[in-house]
Design a protein around this motif. Sequence first.
Motif, short mmCIF file in Angstrom:
data_model
loop_
_atom_site.label_atom_id
_atom_site.label_comp_id
_atom_site.label_asym_id
_atom_site.label_seq_id
_atom_site.Cartn_x
_atom_site.Cartn_y
_atom_site.Cartn_z
N LEU A 73 0.84 -1.19 0.00
CA LEU A 73 0.00 0.00 0.00
C LEU A 73 0.88 1.25 0.00
O LEU A 73 2.02 1.22 0.46
N PHE A 74 0.35 2.33 -0.53
CA PHE A 74 1.10 3.59 -0.59
C PHE A 74 1.40 4.03 0.84
O PHE A 74 0.49 4.25 1.64
N PRO A 75 2.68 4.17 1.20
CA PRO A 75 3.03 4.46 2.60
C PRO A 75 2.67 5.88 3.01
O PRO A 75 2.63 6.80 2.19
N SER A 76 2.43 6.04 4.30
CA SER A 76 2.15 7.38 4.84
C SER A 76 3.45 8.15 4.97
O SER A 76 4.55 7.57 5.01
N PRO A 77 3.38 9.48 5.05
CA PRO A 77 4.59 10.27 5.27
C PRO A 77 5.32 9.87 6.54
O PRO A 77 6.56 9.88 6.59
N GLU A 78 4.55 9.50 7.58
CA GLU A 78 5.16 9.09 8.83
C GLU A 78 5.97 7.82 8.65
O GLU A 78 7.06 7.66 9.21
N GLU A 79 5.45 6.91 7.85
CA GLU A 79 6.18 5.68 7.57
C GLU A 79 7.45 5.98 6.79
O GLU A 79 8.51 5.38 7.05
N ALA A 80 7.37 6.88 5.85
CA ALA A 80 8.55 7.25 5.07
C ALA A 80 9.59 7.95 5.95
O ALA A 80 10.80 7.73 5.80
N GLU A 81 9.13 8.77 6.89
CA GLU A 81 10.06 9.46 7.77
C GLU A 81 10.77 8.49 8.72
O GLU A 81 11.92 8.71 9.09
N ALA A 82 10.08 7.40 9.05
CA ALA A 82 10.68 6.41 9.95
C ALA A 82 11.59 5.43 9.21
O ALA A 82 12.39 4.73 9.84
N HIS A 83 11.51 5.42 7.89
CA HIS A 83 12.30 4.47 7.11
C HIS A 83 13.76 4.93 7.03
O HIS A 83 14.03 6.11 6.80
N GLU A 84 14.69 4.02 7.22
CA GLU A 84 16.11 4.33 7.07
C GLU A 84 16.53 4.07 5.64
O GLU A 84 16.75 2.93 5.23
N PHE A 85 16.63 5.14 4.89
CA PHE A 85 17.01 5.03 3.48
C PHE A 85 18.51 4.78 3.37
O PHE A 85 19.31 5.48 4.00
N SER A 86 18.87 3.80 2.56
CA SER A 86 20.29 3.57 2.29
C SER A 86 20.81 4.67 1.38
O SER A 86 20.02 5.40 0.75
N PRO A 87 22.13 4.82 1.25
CA PRO A 87 22.66 5.83 0.33
C PRO A 87 22.13 5.65 -1.10
O PRO A 87 21.82 6.65 -1.77
N MET A 88 22.01 4.41 -1.54
CA MET A 88 21.49 4.16 -2.89
C MET A 88 20.02 4.57 -2.98
O MET A 88 19.59 5.15 -3.99
N GLU A 89 19.28 4.30 -1.92
CA GLU A 89 17.87 4.69 -1.91
C GLU A 89 17.72 6.20 -1.88
O GLU A 89 16.84 6.77 -2.54
N GLU A 90 18.57 6.88 -1.13
CA GLU A 90 18.53 8.34 -1.10
C GLU A 90 18.81 8.92 -2.49
O GLU A 90 18.21 9.93 -2.89
N GLU A 91 19.72 8.29 -3.19
CA GLU A 91 20.01 8.74 -4.56
C GLU A 91 18.77 8.59 -5.44
O GLU A 91 18.45 9.46 -6.25
N PHE A 92 18.07 7.46 -5.25
CA PHE A 92 16.84 7.24 -6.02
C PHE A 92 15.78 8.27 -5.65
O PHE A 92 15.09 8.82 -6.52
N VAL A 93 15.63 8.55 -4.36
CA VAL A 93 14.65 9.54 -3.90
C VAL A 93 14.90 10.89 -4.57
O VAL A 93 13.96 11.54 -5.06
N ALA A 94 16.15 11.30 -4.61
CA ALA A 94 16.48 12.60 -5.23
C ALA A 94 16.13 12.60 -6.71
O ALA A 94 15.57 13.57 -7.24
#
Length: 362
Positions: free
Chosen positions: A283-304
């Motif tokens: 399911l589409f995650p809530s902003p709170e769930e996204a804020e609690a998620h620990e993004f890896s460096p590769m994931e942060e690159e994808f987010v950007a």
Amino acid sequence: MSADEIRGTAQGSAPVPLSVLDLVTVGAGSTATDALRTGVALSRLAESRGFHRYWVAEHHSMPGVASSSPAVILAHLAAHTERIRLGSGGVMLPNHAPLVIAEQFGTLEAMAPGRIDLGLGRAPGTDGATAAALRRTDTLNEGADDFPQQLAELTRFLDDDFPDGHPYRRIHAVPGPVQATSPGGVQSPHRPPVWLLGSSGFSARLAGLLGLPFAFAHHFSAQNTIPALDLYRESFRPSAVLDRPYALIGVSALATDDEKEAGRQVRSAALNMIRLRTGRPGLFPSPEEAEAHEFSPMEEEFVASWAGNIVHGAADEVRTGLDELQKRTGADELMLTSHAHRGELRLRSYELIADAYGLPVL
């Protein structure tokens, strides 16, 4: 078929017609029923504010996307709207028998005469295993490779014009033109205009060669947008459908009253896509769930990267971003899709964008 069924009219100060692509998003803590109710509300809002068309897309085996059956959803939307064009963005043709699609969209055309678009794609709209289950075959590449032949067959069914001697000559898609030629028949021979959808050059070239309108998925393949549109325009041959190219692009756009909220929703959308692309759709995650998620460096690159392709922020910022994108691509129409956890945020986004462009209240 009139080109007016394809070409829209820009409203307010918008540079081109604006339309809506609804992915029928199901957020964490909500249901498919909630998402479909939001779709009805959104289609009525779009109609009342001068958006040109409203499309839904075919997806499968994705908990956060409740649009596995576009024809069913479009029938529901047709019952709740009166003027706006409704269509598929798109139906994945290799997943279906062409006759079935001709019957479904002939039925929709009978329900909402002159308001139905048939957008077609050749991707499965899901992962390979689900596609195999849908098509009951493991030879998935054949479905994509056979797309031009499937398209030709579907068009023949829609027009009811298989030549004499063809094995399907006596088979008719009903509702359809055959009813007008039957004794006492008064059925309109009109049928929905066909669009080709794509995220690469294959459908762009095919749409151009056939003189059909083309819709490009800029919202998830931004790097290919301009090459694909150039290829479409270079390949275009005038047809009975269009005398010149007509291309729309799907654009992720989210306007919010609070600019920070737009950023939070975009980060949720990026997490949703990360999970999808790593084989963990949900399911589409809530902003709170996204804020609690620990993004890896590769994931942060994808987010950007992902955030860079979403036009988001305050309404004026979104308007400026859309204007710049239209100018850069030369798109004839912008089809906006808003990714947000809650339905009311998606509704508010389209309302804010409509206000920013001064779209009419109809």
